[in-house]
Design a protein around this motif. Sequence first.
Motif, mmCIF file in Angstrom:
data_model
loop_
_atom_site.group_PDB
_atom_site.id
_atom_site.type_symbol
_atom_site.label_atom_id
_atom_site.label_comp_id
_atom_site.label_asym_id
_atom_site.label_seq_id
_atom_site.Cartn_x
_atom_site.Cartn_y
_atom_site.Cartn_z
ATOM 1 N N LYS A 1 0.466 -1.172 0.135
ATOM 2 C CA LYS A 1 -0.126 -0.499 0.138
ATOM 3 C C LYS A 1 1.047 1.427 0.176
ATOM 4 O O LYS A 1 0.622 2.171 -0.724
ATOM 5 C CB LYS A 1 -1.383 -0.367 1.317
ATOM 6 N N VAL A 2 1.457 1.123 1.339
ATOM 7 C CA VAL A 2 2.882 2.679 0.703
ATOM 8 C C VAL A 2 3.697 2.580 -0.161
ATOM 9 O O VAL A 2 3.256 3.969 -0.732
ATOM 10 C CB VAL A 2 4.260 2.231 2.104
ATOM 11 N N ALA A 3 4.092 1.646 -0.973
ATOM 12 C CA ALA A 3 4.336 1.884 -2.291
ATOM 13 C C ALA A 3 3.817 2.077 -3.459
ATOM 14 O O ALA A 3 4.311 3.478 -4.373
ATOM 15 C CB ALA A 3 5.130 0.384 -3.176
ATOM 16 N N LYS A 4 2.492 2.312 -3.358
ATOM 17 C CA LYS A 4 1.643 2.625 -4.543
ATOM 18 C C LYS A 4 1.234 3.900 -4.139
ATOM 19 O O LYS A 4 1.477 4.566 -4.996
ATOM 20 C CB LYS A 4 0.230 1.705 -4.122
ATOM 21 N N ILE A 5 0.404 3.967 -2.803
ATOM 22 C CA ILE A 5 1.219 5.779 -2.568
ATOM 23 C C ILE A 5 2.184 6.652 -2.711
ATOM 24 O O ILE A 5 2.144 7.732 -3.603
ATOM 25 C CB ILE A 5 0.523 5.761 -1.169
ATOM 26 N N LEU A 6 3.537 6.033 -2.897
ATOM 27 C CA LEU A 6 5.184 6.518 -3.302
ATOM 28 C C LEU A 6 4.630 6.766 -4.436
ATOM 29 O O LEU A 6 5.738 7.225 -4.879
ATOM 30 C CB LEU A 6 5.626 6.015 -1.851
ATOM 31 N N LYS A 7 4.984 5.705 -5.207
ATOM 32 C CA LYS A 7 4.667 5.146 -6.871
ATOM 33 C C LYS A 7 5.831 5.130 -6.713
ATOM 34 O O LYS A 7 6.805 5.240 -7.860
ATOM 35 C CB LYS A 7 4.466 6.878 -7.337
ATOM 36 N N VAL A 8 6.488 3.986 -5.701
ATOM 37 C CA VAL A 8 7.824 3.170 -6.544
ATOM 38 C C VAL A 8 7.586 1.689 -6.157
ATOM 39 O O VAL A 8 6.682 1.163 -5.425
ATOM 40 C CB VAL A 8 8.484 3.573 -5.153
ATOM 41 N N PRO A 9 8.378 1.241 -7.005
ATOM 42 C CA PRO A 9 8.131 -0.742 -6.227
ATOM 43 C C PRO A 9 8.287 -1.260 -5.052
ATOM 44 O O PRO A 9 9.272 -0.307 -4.490
ATOM 45 C CB PRO A 9 9.219 -0.767 -7.738
ATOM 46 N N ALA A 10 7.682 -1.588 -4.760
ATOM 47 C CA ALA A 10 7.159 -2.624 -3.960
ATOM 48 C C ALA A 10 9.207 -2.662 -3.626
ATOM 49 O O ALA A 10 9.554 -3.060 -2.611
ATOM 50 C CB ALA A 10 6.786 -3.539 -2.863
ATOM 51 N N GLU A 11 9.399 -3.952 -4.276
ATOM 52 C CA GLU A 11 11.123 -4.060 -4.172
ATOM 53 C C GLU A 11 11.807 -3.233 -3.849
ATOM 54 O O GLU A 11 13.315 -3.503 -3.047
ATOM 55 C CB GLU A 11 11.201 -4.587 -5.770
ATOM 56 N N ALA A 12 12.055 -1.629 -4.329
ATOM 57 C CA ALA A 12 13.103 -0.870 -4.035
ATOM 58 C C ALA A 12 12.887 -1.002 -2.258
ATOM 59 O O ALA A 12 13.723 -0.127 -1.555
ATOM 60 C CB ALA A 12 12.059 0.416 -4.755
ATOM 61 N N ILE A 13 11.496 -0.456 -1.991
ATOM 62 C CA ILE A 13 11.407 -0.619 -0.643
ATOM 63 C C ILE A 13 12.295 -1.995 0.075
ATOM 64 O O ILE A 13 12.569 -1.614 0.746
ATOM 65 C CB ILE A 13 10.057 -0.142 -0.156
ATOM 66 N N GLU A 14 11.969 -2.664 -0.286
ATOM 67 C CA GLU A 14 12.654 -3.977 0.555
ATOM 68 C C GLU A 14 13.429 -4.217 0.393
ATOM 69 O O GLU A 14 14.328 -4.548 0.839
ATOM 70 C CB GLU A 14 11.876 -5.119 -0.556
ATOM 71 N N ASN A 15 14.569 -3.860 -0.939
ATOM 72 C CA ASN A 15 15.953 -4.267 -1.300
ATOM 73 C C ASN A 15 17.019 -3.057 -1.311
ATOM 74 O O ASN A 15 17.735 -3.178 -1.167
ATOM 75 C CB ASN A 15 16.088 -4.963 -3.271
ATOM 76 N N PHE A 16 16.399 -1.898 -0.825
ATOM 77 C CA PHE A 16 17.462 -0.908 -1.021
ATOM 78 C C PHE A 16 18.126 -0.235 0.151
ATOM 79 O O PHE A 16 17.858 -0.097 1.457
ATOM 80 C CB PHE A 16 16.699 0.631 -1.920
#
Length: 135
Positions: free
Chosen positions: A60-75
Amino acid sequence: MIDTDMQDKKIHQGRNIKRFREMLGIKQEALALELGDDWNQKKISLLEQKETVETDILAKVAKILKVPAEAIENFDEEQAVNIISNTFTSNDTSTLNAINIQPTFNPLDKMVELYERMIQQQKEMIEKLERLIEK
C-alpha cells in the motif's frame, strides 16, 4: 567485490519508506491520510522504525509513493555508497572512463520528469486535503 557481511545485512524497510517519502516531499501526516482512517502521524513514525514491514502494508505504501515495493524491500544505502565509492576511487582510471560514457537518455529530461511527477503528486494531495476540508 561485495563483502559477505554486507550480503547478510538486513535491509531496514521502515527506514527505506522514510527515505522515499522524504525524497518525494510527502509528510507523515499526508501518508497516514492516504493509508486510511486508522492511520495517523504517530503510527507512520512507528512504521518507519520497523526493520521489517508487513507485505500488505508495504504494498500500500509503495503504491501511494508510486515506487516499486521491491525498491523499499531491497534498497541498501550503505551498499550503494560503497559501490559508488569503490567504483570512483581517486587512484582508479575507471573514473575517467565513466566520464566518457554517453547515456542513452538525457539526465536533464529525467530530472524534469521527476520534478513534474512530484508537482503532480503535490497537486493531488492538495485536492484531497481540499475535499477533506469541504466535508
